[in-house]
Design a protein around this motif. Structure first.
Motif, PDB file in Angstrom:
ATOM      1  N   CYS A 199      40.524  41.201  38.121  1.00 25.09           N
ATOM      2  CA  CYS A 199      40.040  40.969  39.478  1.00 25.09           C
ATOM      3  C   CYS A 199      38.871  41.853  39.863  1.00 25.09           C
ATOM      4  CB  CYS A 199      41.185  41.182  40.466  1.00 25.09           C
ATOM      5  SG  CYS A 199      40.676  41.230  42.205  1.00 25.09           S
ATOM      6  N   CYS A 200      39.110  43.146  39.912  1.00 27.85           N
ATOM      7  CA  CYS A 200      38.258  43.970  40.756  1.00 27.85           C
ATOM      8  C   CYS A 200      37.776  45.246  40.067  1.00 27.85           C
ATOM      9  CB  CYS A 200      39.037  44.365  42.012  1.00 27.85           C
ATOM     10  SG  CYS A 200      39.791  42.940  42.844  1.00 27.85           S
ATOM     11  N   TYR A 201      36.731  45.817  40.673  1.00 24.57           N
ATOM     12  CA  TYR A 201      36.270  47.146  40.260  1.00 24.57           C
ATOM     13  C   TYR A 201      37.208  48.131  40.928  1.00 24.57           C
ATOM     14  CZ  TYR A 201      33.158  51.065  39.354  1.00 24.57           C
ATOM     15  OH  TYR A 201      32.635  52.260  38.929  1.00 24.57           O
ATOM     16  N   ARG A 202      38.311  48.434  40.234  1.00 22.94           N
ATOM     17  CA  ARG A 202      39.457  49.111  40.807  1.00 22.94           C
ATOM     18  C   ARG A 202      39.669  50.462  40.130  1.00 22.94           C
ATOM     19  NH1 ARG A 202      43.849  46.070  42.494  1.00 22.94           N
ATOM     20  NH2 ARG A 202      43.118  44.378  41.155  1.00 22.94           N
ATOM     21  N   GLY A 203      40.180  51.417  40.905  1.00 21.29           N
ATOM     22  CA  GLY A 203      40.530  52.709  40.339  1.00 21.29           C
ATOM     23  C   GLY A 203      41.590  53.398  41.170  1.00 21.29           C
ATOM     24  N   PHE A 204      42.394  54.225  40.517  1.00 16.93           N
ATOM     25  CA  PHE A 204      43.482  54.938  41.185  1.00 16.93           C
ATOM     26  C   PHE A 204      43.922  56.097  40.301  1.00 16.93           C
ATOM     27  CE2 PHE A 204      44.831  51.029  39.124  1.00 16.93           C
ATOM     28  CZ  PHE A 204      45.692  51.493  38.141  1.00 16.93           C
ATOM     29  N   ASP A 205      44.593  57.061  40.917  1.00 17.09           N
ATOM     30  CA  ASP A 205      45.151  58.190  40.183  1.00 17.09           C
ATOM     31  C   ASP A 205      46.528  57.810  39.654  1.00 17.09           C
ATOM     32  OD1 ASP A 205      42.913  59.682  40.913  1.00 17.09           O
ATOM     33  OD2 ASP A 205      43.926  60.586  42.640  1.00 17.09           O
TER      34      ASP A 205
END
Length: 196
Positions: free
Chosen positions: A130-136
């Motif tokens: 889906c997406c240009y996603r990021g998380f810790d």
């Protein structure tokens, strides 16, 4: 979008090791480790019943000692990945076709019952579509990966030849439960909604 499972680390004496990598299928030599005695092999948002190597995956809603806290769930998310034609590849495709996700800043959490003092290896599997996603990514409150982006790791979110992305973490359990937290609240991406 990814599935989480964990297994005992036979003979491991390290307190913690972490890394990220890509995978191209479910067979030996394609990046993932599906050999050994699995404590949990969990089909996130799926019905379970899939076997890949030695791992027999169960549903996240019916696995004793395992719970997931997420706002949303899709059993078929976007397109089914294509990893190959072997039974392990086909099983992995089914596993990676479902998703749980939470709207940031709310974190997504998985809690597992473990044996204190025992060494474990955790593998988290992702297939961003889906997406240009990021998380810790945190384990028991300790950040193991900062601003993890499955899309960057796998080389994009579209294209038939791209791999999946994964995180591994080896650790000794310090209590009777271990919590894995995916938290996008401080990540610097256009989409900070954590996926599992």
């Amino acid at each position: 979008d990814w599935d989480v499972y964990r297994k005992d680390c036979v003979g491991s004496t390290t307190s913690a090791q972490t890394g990220t990598f890509t995978f191209t299928g479910g067979d030996p030599g394609e990046g993932l480790d599906f050999t050994g005695d699995f404590v949990y092999a969990v089909d996130i948002s799926g019905s379970g019943g899939v076997t890949v190597g030695d791992a027999v995956f169960t549903s996240d809603g019916t696995t004793p000692g395992f719970s997931v806290s997420a706002e949303h769930s899709y059993t078929t998310w976007e397109s089914r990945p294509g990893f190959g034609s072997s039974s392990n590849d086909n099983g992995l495709e089914l596993l990676m076709h479902s998703i749980r996700w939470t709207g940031s800043p709310t974190p997504l959490k998985v809690t597992m019952e473990v044996e204190q003092g025992t060494h474990y290896r955790l593998q988290l599997l992702f297939y961003e579509q889906c997406c240009y996603r990021g998380f810790d990514v945190l384990v028991d409150g300790v950040r193991i990966v900062d601003e993890y982006s499955p899309q960057i790791e796998q080389g994009g979110r579209t294209g038939t030849s791209r791999p999946g992305a994964a995180i591994y973490h080896e650790f000794a359990a310090t209590s009777s439960t271990t919590t894995v937290t995916l938290d996008g609240s401080t990540a610097s991406f256009s989409d900070t909604n954590p996926i599992l």
